[in-house]
Design a protein around this motif. Structure first.
Motif, mmCIF file in Angstrom:
data_model
loop_
_atom_site.group_PDB
_atom_site.id
_atom_site.type_symbol
_atom_site.label_atom_id
_atom_site.label_comp_id
_atom_site.label_asym_id
_atom_site.label_seq_id
_atom_site.Cartn_x
_atom_site.Cartn_y
_atom_site.Cartn_z
ATOM 1 N N ASP A 81 26.103 -7.357 0.679
ATOM 2 C CA ASP A 81 25.522 -6.471 -0.329
ATOM 3 C C ASP A 81 25.423 -7.169 -1.686
ATOM 4 O O ASP A 81 24.415 -7.052 -2.387
ATOM 5 C CB ASP A 81 26.354 -5.196 -0.484
ATOM 6 N N CYS A 82 26.467 -7.880 -2.051
ATOM 7 C CA CYS A 82 26.470 -8.608 -3.318
ATOM 8 C C CYS A 82 25.396 -9.695 -3.320
ATOM 9 O O CYS A 82 24.633 -9.828 -4.282
ATOM 10 C CB CYS A 82 27.852 -9.212 -3.563
ATOM 11 N N PHE A 83 25.328 -10.440 -2.246
ATOM 12 C CA PHE A 83 24.343 -11.518 -2.151
ATOM 13 C C PHE A 83 22.921 -10.959 -2.179
ATOM 14 O O PHE A 83 22.041 -11.508 -2.865
ATOM 15 C CB PHE A 83 24.592 -12.333 -0.873
ATOM 16 N N LEU A 84 22.679 -9.869 -1.492
ATOM 17 C CA LEU A 84 21.348 -9.267 -1.502
ATOM 18 C C LEU A 84 20.979 -8.749 -2.885
ATOM 19 O O LEU A 84 19.828 -8.877 -3.318
ATOM 20 C CB LEU A 84 21.247 -8.161 -0.454
ATOM 21 N N ALA A 85 21.940 -8.184 -3.595
ATOM 22 C CA ALA A 85 21.681 -7.733 -4.970
ATOM 23 C C ALA A 85 21.345 -8.923 -5.865
ATOM 24 O O ALA A 85 20.430 -8.862 -6.692
ATOM 25 C CB ALA A 85 22.887 -6.984 -5.518
ATOM 26 N N ALA A 143 22.070 -15.304 6.366
ATOM 27 C CA ALA A 143 22.944 -14.253 5.853
ATOM 28 C C ALA A 143 22.846 -12.931 6.604
ATOM 29 O O ALA A 143 23.277 -11.915 6.100
ATOM 30 C CB ALA A 143 22.655 -14.029 4.368
ATOM 31 N N GLY A 144 22.296 -12.940 7.794
ATOM 32 C CA GLY A 144 22.256 -11.712 8.583
ATOM 33 C C GLY A 144 20.885 -11.073 8.631
ATOM 34 O O GLY A 144 19.976 -11.471 7.901
ATOM 35 N N PRO A 145 20.726 -10.073 9.474
ATOM 36 C CA PRO A 145 19.411 -9.462 9.714
ATOM 37 C C PRO A 145 18.785 -8.822 8.478
ATOM 38 O O PRO A 145 17.574 -8.930 8.282
ATOM 39 C CB PRO A 145 19.688 -8.396 10.774
ATOM 40 N N ARG A 146 19.581 -8.170 7.639
ATOM 41 C CA ARG A 146 19.007 -7.565 6.425
ATOM 42 C C ARG A 146 18.451 -8.634 5.494
ATOM 43 O O ARG A 146 17.372 -8.473 4.911
ATOM 44 C CB ARG A 146 20.059 -6.734 5.692
ATOM 45 N N ALA A 147 19.166 -9.725 5.356
ATOM 46 C CA ALA A 147 18.716 -10.815 4.495
ATOM 47 C C ALA A 147 17.472 -11.475 5.065
ATOM 48 O O ALA A 147 16.536 -11.794 4.330
ATOM 49 C CB ALA A 147 19.832 -11.839 4.314
#
Length: 157
Positions: A81-85, A143-147
């Protein structure tokens, strides 16, 4: 690459500098929260650019940001969440710069000139923010599917 000019402003961390005051302070709560989020996002960019997403921990981010683990979890549920923000913030700055560059081109200019202005602004942003470029182009796909979904959407834009 802790806090080096080669990192760019989006990777400017607070390592080696004082943290925010502990406990109650005279600063408005909104200002403290905004500072914490900004510190955490910049620390996430710096950490991922330096060590890769998989090897970065929440502890790495909070150490660079000079905020507590409690503050981290007040703003973000996970490292992802932090990285996506953080990458969302950088992506918005990048897009704003490209749009501003194209709007600065005279309205009667040929399409090629508009495209050149956009490409120049895009590449200049990446040159000015190398840590963000590394974190985004190398870190996001790992960094995963959302990223990955966000990375793909950004590429299409």
């Amino acid at each position: 690459m802790p806090d080096t000019p080669q990192g760019g402003s989006l990777a400017h961390t607070h390592e080696g500098k004082p943290g925010l005051p502990r406990g109650r302070s005279r600063l408005p709560a909104r200002a403290v929260r905004a500072s914490q989020v900004q510190r955490l996002c910049r620390a996430a960019i710096a950490a991922v650019a330096e060590g890769g997403y998989a090897d970065v921990t929440v502890a790495d981010i909070v150490r660079r940001a000079k905020v507590s683990r409690v503050a981290f979890y007040t703003h973000f549920r996970t490292k992802e969440d932090c990285f996506l923000a953080a990458t969302r913030e950088g992506g918005k700055l990048l897009a704003d710069g490209v749009v501003a560059a194209t709007r600065a081109v005279p309205p009667d200019a040929p399409d090629e000139e508009v495209l050149r202005a956009a490409c120049r602004a895009f590449l200049q942003f990446l040159a000015d923010e190398p840590a963000f470029a590394r974190a985004f182009y190398i870190g996001m796909p790992t960094a995963g599917p959302r990223a990955v979904a966000r990375f793909d959407a950004a590429e299409r834009r």
